[in-house]
Scaffold this active site. Structure first.
Site, PDB file in Angstrom:
ATOM      1  N   HIS A 188      12.480  17.257  -0.864  1.00 36.05           N
ATOM      2  CA  HIS A 188      12.023  16.520  -2.045  1.00 36.05           C
ATOM      3  C   HIS A 188      10.707  17.120  -2.541  1.00 36.05           C
ATOM      4  O   HIS A 188       9.781  17.276  -1.755  1.00 36.05           O
ATOM      5  CB  HIS A 188      11.821  15.039  -1.669  1.00 36.05           C
ATOM      6  CG  HIS A 188      11.064  14.251  -2.683  1.00 36.05           C
ATOM      7  ND1 HIS A 188      11.560  13.965  -3.929  1.00 36.05           N
ATOM      8  CD2 HIS A 188       9.829  13.685  -2.633  1.00 36.05           C
ATOM      9  CE1 HIS A 188      10.674  13.258  -4.606  1.00 36.05           C
ATOM     10  NE2 HIS A 188       9.613  13.076  -3.848  1.00 36.05           N
ATOM     11  N   GLY A 228       2.780  -0.470   3.578  1.00 35.50           N
ATOM     12  CA  GLY A 228       2.272   0.237   2.399  1.00 35.50           C
ATOM     13  C   GLY A 228       2.663  -0.553   1.162  1.00 35.50           C
ATOM     14  O   GLY A 228       3.840  -0.617   0.794  1.00 35.50           O
ATOM     15  N   LEU A 229       1.675  -1.209   0.554  1.00 35.39           N
ATOM     16  CA  LEU A 229       1.962  -2.122  -0.559  1.00 35.39           C
ATOM     17  C   LEU A 229       1.359  -1.614  -1.869  1.00 35.39           C
ATOM     18  O   LEU A 229       0.793  -2.373  -2.644  1.00 35.39           O
ATOM     19  CB  LEU A 229       1.437  -3.531  -0.225  1.00 35.39           C
ATOM     20  CG  LEU A 229       1.930  -4.109   1.106  1.00 35.39           C
ATOM     21  CD1 LEU A 229       1.268  -5.453   1.390  1.00 35.39           C
ATOM     22  CD2 LEU A 229       3.455  -4.249   1.097  1.00 35.39           C
ATOM     23  N   GLY A 230       1.468  -0.307  -2.070  1.00 31.96           N
ATOM     24  CA  GLY A 230       0.978   0.278  -3.325  1.00 31.96           C
ATOM     25  C   GLY A 230       2.022   0.098  -4.423  1.00 31.96           C
ATOM     26  O   GLY A 230       2.782  -0.878  -4.424  1.00 31.96           O
ATOM     27  N   HIS A 231       2.087   1.062  -5.340  1.00 33.62           N
ATOM     28  CA  HIS A 231       3.030   0.947  -6.473  1.00 33.62           C
ATOM     29  C   HIS A 231       4.450   0.699  -5.983  1.00 33.62           C
ATOM     30  O   HIS A 231       5.157  -0.154  -6.505  1.00 33.62           O
ATOM     31  CB  HIS A 231       3.017   2.235  -7.301  1.00 33.62           C
ATOM     32  CG  HIS A 231       1.675   2.584  -7.840  1.00 33.62           C
ATOM     33  ND1 HIS A 231       0.898   3.603  -7.327  1.00 33.62           N
ATOM     34  CD2 HIS A 231       0.957   2.035  -8.841  1.00 33.62           C
ATOM     35  CE1 HIS A 231      -0.230   3.677  -7.994  1.00 33.62           C
ATOM     36  NE2 HIS A 231      -0.233   2.729  -8.919  1.00 33.62           N
TER      37      HIS A 231
END
Ligand SMILES: NC(=O)c1ccc[n+]([C@@H]2O[C@H](COP(=O)([O-])OP(=O)(O)OC[C@H]3O[C@@H](n4cnc5c(N)ncnc54)[C@H](O)[C@@H]3O)[C@@H](O)[C@H]2O)c1
Length: 309
Positions: A174, A8-11
């Site tokens: 959370h 997962g290479l998002g923000h």
């Protein structure tokens, strides 16, 4: 050789990759995303950045097999756009992502420690642990770490001190059934019943202020990444180093018969001993409510899985 995988290479994933590379925290990085162009682009950008560094990180992309001998796997997949709908909107889509990702990670022979960032954090961490069939001590989530740090900061601001003076934890879930465990909160060893630094602290206001920073971040940026990335790096350092860190992670807590955010030690073997602090009965009941809410989310994921079979 320190080897870390990020899925997962998002923000979050891309900022984490940037910080690991530019602060020399990793020797080999495996980057994976469902978007090939994104992975190719990030690798090229990080390699270009290394021209200014005296250190070097080998970057491999889109290769699950390369996770085999990784020390740590960070999971940061998701769709942060969905958070604009409601806090738990990613549940089903991230559950499906776990079903896609876990068999491929398992097939790689990965046997390191998983730190999950994806939300809803506790339920997705539990589902990952089930699907990866790794021991629970090796599969933890970031849990209420950021909620805890926001709470400490709210206390510190109200007392006009720095947040390093504040200890104590947020338990539970959370962004969901969050439990501000005021019984655990102290400022330089003093609980909140007496005035601190000349200020009487109102717990209700502190809770609201703690949540407000999250609201400002999401409202202004549309995502949050800096705090979670910095704390993820702290946890990575504890796992790769020789010390121990105490943080409220999403862990398997036998007392609640499942995953819940709970303060624990983290070290090179993964989750160490949980911190068994004396909670007020009302706090303990609230953690139980959170554990039940998490169990319900896991049940939804398991039913979805069965329907897909
Ligand atoms: N717990 C916390 O404190 C905290 C803080 C920030 C973000 N988050 C969560 O972390 C996750 C990531 O946040 P973000 O802002 O980077 O999201 P984002 O939407 O910017 O990026 C998510 C990335 O995951 C990728 N992805 C999705 N499904 C995938 C799959 N099956 N396989 C591989 N890649 C996949 C997407 O292509 C995208 O690049 C979200 O679930 C978010 O809610 C948690």
């Amino acid at each position: 050789m320190r080897k870390i995988g990020i899925i997962g290479l998002g923000h979050v994933g891309r900022l984490l990759a940037h910080d690991l590379v530019t602060t020399d925290k990793v020797d080999q990085l495996v980057l994976i995303d469902q978007d090939d162009d994104l992975a190719v682009g990030l690798k090229a950008d990080l390699e270009n950045a290394q021209t200014a560094l005296m250190t070097s990180t080998t970057i491999t992309i889109q290769d699950y097999a390369a996770l085999k001998n990784a020390d740590i796997l960070i999971t940061a997949f998701g769709d942060s756009q969905l958070l604009k709908e409601h806090q738990m909107a990613e549940l089903t889509r991230n559950g499906q992502a776990v079903e896609e990702i876990a068999p491929r990670v398992k097939q790689s022979g990965f046997s390191g420690i998983v730190l999950n960032i994806s939300d809803p954090n506790e339920a997705i961490t539990a589902y990952l642990q089930q699907q990866l069939a790794l021991p629970p001590k090796q599969v933890v989530g970031i849990g209420t770490t950021i909620d805890t740090m926001r709470m400490r900061q709210a206390v510190a601001k109200a007392a006009q001190l720095s947040s390093q003076n504040v200890s104590g934890f947020v338990y539970g879930q959370h962004d969901g059934e969050k439990v501000f465990a005021w019984s655990t909160v102290t400022v330089n060893g003093q609980n909140l019943e007496k005035s601190i630094n000349g200020h009487h602290l109102d717990q209700n206001k502190l809770g609201i202020n703690a949540d407000l920073d999250n609201w400002y971040t999401l409202n202004g940026l549309g995502y949050n990444a800096s705090a979670v990335v910095v704390w993820t790096i702290q946890i990575i350092s504890a796992i790769l180093g020789s010390g121990e860190l105490s943080v409220p992670l999403a862990i398997y807590q036998p007392q609640y018969e499942g995953y819940v955010s709970f303060p624990t030690l983290i070290n090179r073997n993964g989750q160490g001993n949980p911190l068994l602090l004396n909670l007020y009965p009302v706090e303990e009941a609230a953690v139980k409510t959170a554990a039940n809410a998490i169990q319900q989310q896991i049940a939804i994921l398991q039913q979805g899985g069965e329907e897909n079979d």
